[in-house]
Motif scaffolding. Sequence first.
Motif, PDB file in Angstrom:
ATOM      1  N   GLY A  76       6.896  -6.687   9.736  1.00  0.00           N
ATOM      2  CA  GLY A  76       6.511  -5.339  10.032  1.00  0.00           C
ATOM      3  C   GLY A  76       6.454  -4.209   9.156  1.00  0.00           C
ATOM      4  N   SER A  77       6.583  -4.728   7.746  1.00  0.00           N
ATOM      5  CA  SER A  77       6.204  -3.843   6.671  1.00  0.00           C
ATOM      6  C   SER A  77       5.052  -3.929   5.988  1.00  0.00           C
ATOM      7  N   ALA A  78       4.521  -5.349   5.789  1.00  0.00           N
ATOM      8  CA  ALA A  78       3.380  -5.426   5.112  1.00  0.00           C
ATOM      9  C   ALA A  78       2.007  -5.724   6.115  1.00  0.00           C
ATOM     10  N   GLU A  79       0.832  -5.315   5.576  1.00  0.00           N
ATOM     11  CA  GLU A  79      -0.347  -5.667   6.316  1.00  0.00           C
ATOM     12  C   GLU A  79      -0.656  -7.037   6.301  1.00  0.00           C
ATOM     13  N   ILE A  80      -0.349  -7.458   5.146  1.00  0.00           N
ATOM     14  CA  ILE A  80      -0.982  -9.006   5.077  1.00  0.00           C
ATOM     15  C   ILE A  80       0.306  -9.759   4.320  1.00  0.00           C
ATOM     16  N   LEU A  81       0.710 -11.000   5.181  1.00  0.00           N
ATOM     17  CA  LEU A  81       1.712 -11.662   4.701  1.00  0.00           C
ATOM     18  C   LEU A  81       1.113 -13.036   3.900  1.00  0.00           C
ATOM     19  N   ALA A  82       1.804 -13.400   3.009  1.00  0.00           N
ATOM     20  CA  ALA A  82       1.073 -14.303   2.003  1.00  0.00           C
ATOM     21  C   ALA A  82       1.874 -14.749   0.885  1.00  0.00           C
ATOM     22  N   ASP A  83       1.870 -16.051   0.478  1.00  0.00           N
ATOM     23  CA  ASP A  83       2.306 -16.561  -0.747  1.00  0.00           C
ATOM     24  C   ASP A  83       1.747 -15.936  -2.006  1.00  0.00           C
ATOM     25  N   LEU A  84       2.551 -15.220  -2.717  1.00  0.00           N
ATOM     26  CA  LEU A  84       2.091 -14.441  -3.846  1.00  0.00           C
ATOM     27  C   LEU A  84       1.502 -15.363  -4.896  1.00  0.00           C
ATOM     28  N   HIS A  85       1.787 -16.633  -4.899  1.00  0.00           N
ATOM     29  CA  HIS A  85       1.237 -17.595  -5.915  1.00  0.00           C
ATOM     30  C   HIS A  85      -0.100 -17.816  -5.394  1.00  0.00           C
ATOM     31  N   TYR A  86      -0.493 -17.842  -4.166  1.00  0.00           N
ATOM     32  CA  TYR A  86      -1.919 -18.064  -3.777  1.00  0.00           C
ATOM     33  C   TYR A  86      -2.372 -16.986  -3.072  1.00  0.00           C
ATOM     34  N   LEU A  87      -2.711 -15.859  -3.461  1.00  0.00           N
ATOM     35  CA  LEU A  87      -3.301 -14.673  -2.878  1.00  0.00           C
ATOM     36  C   LEU A  87      -4.550 -15.001  -1.813  1.00  0.00           C
TER      37      LEU A  87
END
Length: 243
Positions: free
Chosen positions: A67-78
């Motif tokens: 609920g805090s981030a607009e995008i959920l993703a692995d930071l190693h594979y943006l």
Amino acid sequence: MSIQGLEAWLETPAGRYVLDWEQKKHDLLVTNVFGFNAVQLSLPRHDFLRTNRMPLRFRCDDGRYAGSAEILADLHYLPFATNSLDLVVLPHTLEFDAYPHRVLREVERVLVPEGQVIITGFNPLSLWGLKRKTTRQKTAPPWRGNYLSVPRLKDWLTLLGFEMQTGAFGCYAPAVTQEKWLHRFRFMEAAGDRWWPIAGAVYIVQAVKRQHGMRLIMPAWQDRKARAKALVSVARKVEKADQ
């Protein structure tokens, strides 16, 4: 080395002391970075892009703070196209990631030529760095991170083709936990800036992605507007996939 728990620590007196300094520095730096797309990686509960004027600003996280981030993703594979972002902000992202090189390489990939990255971190060459080495609470935030010195970070950035633009150190008080002691050590801020400026507990650096030997031809306004709209579509697809 997970960043999990650092958000909660930032609500403590020591955390607010650090956060206040970093927020002010971000507010000054991101105001004058222009373009269309800006992304903050990690610490999504805190908006370090709030004074930036780009039309599209996102906070991206790996999903630990629902609920805090607009995008959920692995930071190693943006989930962004190569050469698609104008600004990336990394608040303590590298030092609390097991593979900081991968994160930084991804940042280099997604930034446009002349795009900018802003990085904050804890300084190992400080009173806080000394506390980290001597504390018995090595698994508690903020001590469990792998602190990166500014010279080391500069080497990493240079290898990836970045050019350092500016930087600053701050928070010279010892690593005390109570508000009254932090207040009593406030005199060290001015003294630290004057007498031991590289020994602040935290730092912020700003670097630009360079591509030497290449003539930079900026895309037409309409092209960049279309790219910005495409980024919105990607973000929405990511959000729907995570729901």
